[in-house]
Scaffold this active site. Structure first.
Site, PDB file in Angstrom:
ATOM      1  N   ARG A 142       0.827  -1.313   0.005  1.00  0.00           N
ATOM      2  CA  ARG A 142      -0.059  -0.112  -0.028  1.00  0.00           C
ATOM      3  C   ARG A 142       0.978   1.268  -0.014  1.00  0.00           C
ATOM      4  NH1 ARG A 142      -2.892  -3.793   2.517  1.00  0.00           N
ATOM      5  NH2 ARG A 142      -4.935  -4.475   1.165  1.00  0.00           N
ATOM      6  N   ASP A 171      -0.507  -7.013  -3.486  1.00  0.00           N
ATOM      7  CA  ASP A 171      -1.614  -6.852  -3.020  1.00  0.00           C
ATOM      8  C   ASP A 171      -2.332  -6.073  -4.290  1.00  0.00           C
ATOM      9  OD1 ASP A 171      -4.049  -6.265  -1.576  1.00  0.00           O
ATOM     10  OD2 ASP A 171      -3.061  -6.560   0.140  1.00  0.00           O
ATOM     11  N   HIS A 235      -7.204  -9.760  -3.752  1.00  0.00           N
ATOM     12  CA  HIS A 235      -6.100  -8.931  -3.678  1.00  0.00           C
ATOM     13  C   HIS A 235      -5.028  -9.309  -4.647  1.00  0.00           C
ATOM     14  CE1 HIS A 235      -7.886  -7.031   0.155  1.00  0.00           C
ATOM     15  NE2 HIS A 235      -7.647  -8.306   0.724  1.00  0.00           N
ATOM     16  N   ASP A 298      -7.205 -14.376   2.240  1.00  0.00           N
ATOM     17  CA  ASP A 298      -8.185 -13.552   3.032  1.00  0.00           C
ATOM     18  C   ASP A 298      -9.295 -12.991   2.026  1.00  0.00           C
ATOM     19  OD1 ASP A 298      -5.745 -12.112   2.318  1.00  0.00           O
ATOM     20  OD2 ASP A 298      -6.646 -10.232   3.659  1.00  0.00           O
ATOM     21  N   GLU A 299     -10.375 -12.476   2.562  1.00  0.00           N
ATOM     22  CA  GLU A 299     -11.229 -11.692   1.514  1.00  0.00           C
ATOM     23  C   GLU A 299     -11.212 -12.026   0.128  1.00  0.00           C
ATOM     24  OE1 GLU A 299     -10.574  -7.634   4.581  1.00  0.00           O
ATOM     25  OE2 GLU A 299      -9.022  -7.868   2.790  1.00  0.00           O
ATOM     26  N   TYR A 391      -3.606  -4.794  15.402  1.00  0.00           N
ATOM     27  CA  TYR A 391      -3.594  -4.216  14.066  1.00  0.00           C
ATOM     28  C   TYR A 391      -3.110  -2.609  14.436  1.00  0.00           C
ATOM     29  CZ  TYR A 391      -5.577  -7.401  10.560  1.00  0.00           C
ATOM     30  OH  TYR A 391      -5.457  -8.586   9.691  1.00  0.00           O
ATOM     31  N   THR A 440      -0.215  -0.554   5.641  1.00  0.00           N
ATOM     32  CA  THR A 440       0.092   0.886   5.676  1.00  0.00           C
ATOM     33  C   THR A 440      -0.775   1.743   4.657  1.00  0.00           C
ATOM     34  OG1 THR A 440       1.544   0.098   3.766  1.00  0.00           O
ATOM     35  CG2 THR A 440       2.471   0.134   5.986  1.00  0.00           C
TER      36      THR A 440
HETATM   37  C1  ACM Z   1      -6.466  -8.810   6.496  1.00  0.00           C
HETATM   38  O1  ACM Z   1      -6.513  -7.858   7.278  1.00  0.00           O
HETATM   39  N1  ACM Z   1      -7.320  -8.900   5.614  1.00  0.00           N
HETATM   40  C2  ACM Z   1      -5.558 -10.067   6.580  1.00  0.00           C
END
Ligand code: ACM
Ligand code: ZN
Length: 500
Positions: A142, A171, A235, A298-299, A391, A440
């Site tokens: 990021r 990402d 991602h 993820d996601e 986080y 970030t």
């Molecule tokens: C994440 O924060 N999506 C692993």
């Protein structure tokens, strides 16, 4: 020398050692200031000569003389990573059974020198870590961070006795790892940082082999294992900007400036995608010597898969009832690619739902409860729940001008999370440790990262290192007043506001 007055608990050290006792008198190095170590610890002595010279502002030389001011001895009877340190007016005596233990003994001496500015109260310390996985993650996608900053952050982490650097390399916003024969990836996809806010630079931003080797050597010298992360199947917009054919719909893509969750993911029905991932992982294992490789997971929106003819064919061929099952299938392919290369796969906690082989390590990011479920399912788990202040992109406190987003996590919140709480004995045995994650999106420069990391990462490091029964927030905050001096002497841009 007169005794030092107003001594803080445990020398002001973070993480708190298991045993710390003050002794009369104090230590102040004189010339010649020398260090000698038993042969297994030669590399640690070489590191220490540099680090202690800086901390004491006095040149340190490595010698072969048992009477040296700092002496590091091999003994058989200490825990791996554990050490004993006795600091007397005549010098320091460190004992360890492993090179990591010798390193941590020397690191403690460095920390004391930084806190006490060279004149340290004499003391006896016995120490060993609680968890084997004591980590931090840096998102270098990021925003891009120069190798020099990554090395600095690794050094600061090692000062806190952290030993895992999880390096987020790909990402939606960028692909920062060159792959041989695939120059388009870093030409098209390693774009600048958040272009809305940071002026564009002339060059594309990625980590070439020299930079990676330099960072790996720096990490290895500090007993830090690097875990590279290549995100899949979601991602991946930056990858799709070079390879739209790896998507289900094949349209044009751009590396994304905004952050979020995007519908376009890798097509699970396209064999070329898996050939490409094999190539990528060949390069990852060539470059990164550590056992662990993170494949994301993820996601993952599955809406494209549900409509894609190739993905539907894959589901039919593999007997998968729906797109969610296809996600599981993808995860198993990714884990298999790593396992065939002798590596241990690591993924975010979404992989638990997908019948992923149990040797995959799960990073519990959504909640500690997800970590509990993963442990119950038989996975080894690294705890880093965003909901429990792991986080470090959240605000330190709830005031409008405080940097951060997606929530508030005070230093106290970070300190109070315990990765073993509410777990059965069997589940506890599956918790490898924990880490703090530095996403970030709104950290544009290294000094932003430092502000968000410290001292919350100091708090997490103590939880990872120090046994639960020795931890208290009051003790930590008392020591933090002194530990802050160690961070200040390294010019860390730490947060200095209220801790709760
Ligand atoms: C994440 O924060 N999506 C692993
Ligand atoms: Zn598809």
């Amino acid at each position: 020398m007169p005794p030092i007055r107003n001594t803080p608990p445990d020398g002001g050290l973070v993480p708190r050692p298991r045993v710390f006792e003050y002794c009369p008198d104090s230590y102040h190095p004189k010339l010649p200031f020398d260090i000698s170590a038993d042969p297994p610890f030669a590399a640690e002595a070489a590191w220490a000569a540099e680090a202690l010279s800086a901390a004491f502002t006095l040149p340190v030389v490595v010698v072969e003389d048992r009477r040296a001011a700092i002496r590091v001895r091999y003994v058989a009877d200490l825990e791996p990573e554990g050490y004993r340190l006795a600091l007397r007016p005549s010098g320091a005596r460190i004992a360890a059974s492993s090179s990591a233990g010798a390193f941590y003994g020397l690191q403690t001496l460095r920390a004391l020198a930084l806190i006490w500015e060279g004149r340290i109260p004499c003391c006896i310390i016995e120490d060993a870590p609680r968890f084997g996985w004591r980590g931090f993650m840096l998102d270098t996608v990021r925003n891009f961070f120069e190798p020099a900053f990554i090395k600095r952050l690794i050094d600061l982490a090692a000062l806190h006795k952290l030993n895992r650097f999880h390096w987020h390399l790909t990402d939606d916003q960028g692909w920062r790892l060159p792959i041989p024969g695939r120059p388009e990836l870093v030409q098209n996809s390693a774009r600048k940082v958040d272009r809305r806010y940071v002026p564009p630079l002339e060059r594309t931003l990625y980590y070439d082999e020299d930079a990676i080797q330099d960072i790996l050597a720096h990490a290895a010298q500090r007993h830090v294992t690097v875990i590279p992360e290549i995100e899949m199947p979601g991602h991946v917009l930056a990858l799709l900007s070079s390879h739209p054919e790896f998507s289900c719909i094949g349209s044009r893509f751009e590396p994304e400036d905004r952050f979020g969750i995007y519908a376009d993911v890798l097509c699970a029905g396209n064999d070329d995608v898996f050939m490409f991932l094999e190539e990528v992982m060949d390069e990852v294992v060539r470059l990164f010597p550590g056992l662990y490789v993170h494949f994301g997971g993820d996601e993952v929106p599955t809406e494209r898969w549900a409509l894609c003819p190739r993905c539907r064919k894959r589901m039919a061929d593999e007997g998968l009832p729906d797109a969610a099952a296809l996600q599981g299938w993808f995860t198993r392919q990714a884990a298999g690619i790593l396992r065939r290369r002798g590596r241990r796969p690591v993924g975010w906690d979404e992989i638990v739902q997908s019948a992923t082989p149990k040797d995959a390590i799960v990073m519990a990011w959504r909640s500690a409860e997800r970590g509990r479920e993963a442990a119950e399912a038989g996975h080894d788990v690294v705890m880093c729940p965003g909901s429990r202040a792991c986080y470090l992109d959240h605000k330190h406190r709830d005031v409008p001008d405080e940097p951060g987003h997606l929530g508030v996590s005070t230093v106290k919140d970070s300190y109070l999370f315990d990765p073993l709480e509410n777990l059965s004995e069997n589940q506890k045995s599956r918790i490898l440790g924990m880490q703090g994650n530095l996403w970030t999106e709104i950290m544009y420069f290294g000094r932003h990262v430092e502000y968000m990391a410290f001292p919350r990462l100091s708090a997490l490091a103590e939880t990872a290192w120090t046994p639960g029964e020795l931890r208290s927030f009051d003790g930590f905050s008392a020591r933090l007043r002194w530990w802050g001096k160690a961070l200040d002497s390294l010019d860390v841009a730490r947060y200095r506001g209220p801790l709760e």
